[in-house]
Scaffold this active site. Structure first.
Site, mmCIF file in Angstrom:
data_model
loop_
_atom_site.group_PDB
_atom_site.id
_atom_site.type_symbol
_atom_site.label_atom_id
_atom_site.label_comp_id
_atom_site.label_asym_id
_atom_site.label_seq_id
_atom_site.Cartn_x
_atom_site.Cartn_y
_atom_site.Cartn_z
ATOM 1 N N THR A 94 -2.511 -52.119 3.801
ATOM 2 C CA THR A 94 -1.723 -52.074 2.572
ATOM 3 C C THR A 94 -1.434 -53.480 2.044
ATOM 4 O O THR A 94 -1.313 -53.664 0.820
ATOM 5 C CB THR A 94 -0.412 -51.306 2.794
ATOM 6 O OG1 THR A 94 0.242 -51.813 3.954
ATOM 7 C CG2 THR A 94 -0.688 -49.825 3.004
ATOM 8 N N THR A 95 -1.353 -54.484 2.923
ATOM 9 C CA THR A 95 -1.197 -55.868 2.462
ATOM 10 C C THR A 95 -2.425 -56.314 1.673
ATOM 11 O O THR A 95 -2.338 -57.206 0.829
ATOM 12 C CB THR A 95 -0.937 -56.807 3.658
ATOM 13 O OG1 THR A 95 0.281 -56.408 4.298
ATOM 14 C CG2 THR A 95 -0.819 -58.258 3.246
ATOM 15 N N TYR B 282 4.897 -40.360 0.308
ATOM 16 C CA TYR B 282 5.396 -39.486 -0.760
ATOM 17 C C TYR B 282 5.567 -38.031 -0.333
ATOM 18 O O TYR B 282 6.564 -37.398 -0.684
ATOM 19 C CB TYR B 282 4.513 -39.548 -2.019
ATOM 20 C CG TYR B 282 5.174 -38.915 -3.224
ATOM 21 C CD1 TYR B 282 6.109 -39.627 -3.971
ATOM 22 C CD2 TYR B 282 4.891 -37.612 -3.596
ATOM 23 C CE1 TYR B 282 6.751 -39.045 -5.052
ATOM 24 C CE2 TYR B 282 5.521 -37.022 -4.673
ATOM 25 C CZ TYR B 282 6.451 -37.746 -5.394
ATOM 26 O OH TYR B 282 7.088 -37.161 -6.464
ATOM 27 N N TYR C 289 0.374 -46.256 12.135
ATOM 28 C CA TYR C 289 1.160 -47.253 11.400
ATOM 29 C C TYR C 289 2.378 -46.574 10.822
ATOM 30 O O TYR C 289 2.271 -45.731 9.934
ATOM 31 C CB TYR C 289 0.291 -47.887 10.304
ATOM 32 C CG TYR C 289 0.973 -48.950 9.466
ATOM 33 C CD1 TYR C 289 2.166 -49.552 9.850
ATOM 34 C CD2 TYR C 289 0.392 -49.370 8.262
ATOM 35 C CE1 TYR C 289 2.774 -50.523 9.078
ATOM 36 C CE2 TYR C 289 0.997 -50.355 7.488
ATOM 37 C CZ TYR C 289 2.186 -50.920 7.896
ATOM 38 O OH TYR C 289 2.793 -51.887 7.129
ATOM 39 N N ARG D 191 8.044 -47.818 3.137
ATOM 40 C CA ARG D 191 7.034 -47.608 2.097
ATOM 41 C C ARG D 191 6.614 -46.148 1.978
ATOM 42 O O ARG D 191 6.183 -45.716 0.912
ATOM 43 C CB ARG D 191 5.801 -48.476 2.378
ATOM 44 C CG ARG D 191 6.030 -49.950 2.088
ATOM 45 C CD ARG D 191 4.766 -50.766 2.363
ATOM 46 N NE ARG D 191 4.949 -52.152 1.946
ATOM 47 C CZ ARG D 191 4.622 -52.640 0.759
ATOM 48 N NH1 ARG D 191 4.096 -51.847 -0.163
ATOM 49 N NH2 ARG D 191 4.816 -53.910 0.471
ATOM 50 N N LYS E 137 1.469 -49.531 15.197
ATOM 51 C CA LYS E 137 2.111 -50.643 14.508
ATOM 52 C C LYS E 137 3.458 -50.105 14.047
ATOM 53 O O LYS E 137 3.526 -49.261 13.156
ATOM 54 C CB LYS E 137 1.271 -51.117 13.329
ATOM 55 C CG LYS E 137 1.943 -52.221 12.508
ATOM 56 C CD LYS E 137 1.123 -52.609 11.290
ATOM 57 C CE LYS E 137 1.867 -53.646 10.445
ATOM 58 N NZ LYS E 137 1.123 -54.034 9.223
ATOM 59 N N ILE F 200 0.940 -57.046 14.194
ATOM 60 C CA ILE F 200 0.034 -57.123 13.037
ATOM 61 C C ILE F 200 0.873 -57.720 11.925
ATOM 62 O O ILE F 200 1.807 -57.103 11.425
ATOM 63 C CB ILE F 200 -0.548 -55.754 12.667
ATOM 64 C CG1 ILE F 200 -1.431 -55.239 13.813
ATOM 65 C CG2 ILE F 200 -1.361 -55.851 11.381
ATOM 66 C CD1 ILE F 200 -2.016 -53.854 13.586
#
Length: 294
Positions: A53-54, A116, A142, A147, A170, A212
């Site tokens: 996502t980064t 979501y 993750y 988020r 993560k 990470i």
């Protein structure tokens, strides 16, 4: 237990959740991508994460993601392991991506929990079991509820840790008690990886195997030195490294990730600060404060 029945030492230490460099007109900057890959490897990190996502994965195209992965394999040339990000809030679509993406040469897939939809714990369990069954390579969970709006509980993580193709998590919940519950009860070969840069030494002290990182894009040597010190139980050195990075960390997220770290990379001459909408490039004020701290 993972596929080999043993821990995977490649994921001990610092992994970098890589940004995706863009040109001023918002095309992928493949020259900047190659510089970033070399910059992180030469800084001493243990592995690299492509298309997390980064890396602004929601706004890169299928063709761009394939080319970023191809170039990464070519540029890295086996110097460090590569992890690839695959996730979706449509379980069937994500499973298809596992089957259709060329994961040759990829050490593992990092898969963020569905955003979501806000699934129940039973839904998260079924989602990840389906993905792990579909994946030709090991899967790292993750958990980033800030988020995704849903949290993978410690109990669910520990149940998923029994899947033969799920090798770690993560953990970016920021919930230390949850992380401690995972550390206390996880299988010996299940990897607990920090998803919060500033909590890395503390989590390693409690049994995590590494991190990470976002900050390691711009500070690979400092960050990997700090992480290795913590893994060697030299917590005095780890604290020193952590406290040096502490003033930078809030600036990385003030205007959302990866806006801040791209501004830092621009100041360091590695790649540009451009991001794609709905994100906006760092404001001049934020850039100036990052330059001052640097």
């Amino acid at each position: 237990m993972n596929n080999s029945g043993t821990r995977l030492p490649a994921f001990h230490g610092t992994g970098v959740a890589l940004v995706t460099p863009f040109t001023a007109d918002l095309a992928v900057d493949y020259a900047g991508w190659r510089r970033l890959l070399d910059f992180c490897i030469e800084g001493g990190v243990e592995y690299l994460v492509v298309n997390g996502t980064t890396g602004e994965s929601p706004t890169t195209t299928t063709d761009e993601r394939a080319e970023l992965l191809r170039v990464a394999k070519e540029q890295v040339a086996g110097r460090v392991p590569l992890v690839y990000g695959i996730g979706s809030n449509d379980t069937a679509a994500a499973a298809d991506l596992f089957r259709t993406t060329d994961l040759t040469g990829i050490a593992a897939v990092l898969s963020a929990s569905p955003a979501y939809n806000k699934p129940t714990q039973a839904g998260l369990l079924a989602h990840y079991q389906r993905l792990a069954d579909a994946s030709p390579v090991p899967v790292i969970l993750y958990n980033v509820p800030g988020r995704t709006a849903s949290n993978i509980s410690a109990e669910t993580t520990l149940r998923l840790a029994q899947h033969p193709n799920i090798i770690g998590i993560k953990e970016a919940s920021g919930n230390m008690e949850q992380c401690l519950n995972i550390a206390a009860s996880k299988p010996a070969d299940f990897l607990l990886l920090s998803g919060d840069d500033m909590l890395t030494p503390a989590l390693i002290a409690c049994g995590a195997e590494g991190v990470i990182s976002v900050l390691a894009n711009a500070f690979p040597q400092r960050f990997s030195d700090m992480t290795r010190a913590a893994l060697a139980s030299d917590f005095a050195a780890a604290r020193t490294g952590l406290f040096q990075l502490l003033p930078l960390n809030p600036l990385m997220y003030e205007e959302s990730n990866p806006v801040g770290v791209k501004a830092a990379l621009e100041s360091l001459g590695v790649c540009g600060a451009a991001v794609r909408l709905p994100l906006l490039e760092a404001t001049n004020g934020l850039k100036e404060r990052i330059r001052r701290v640097l």
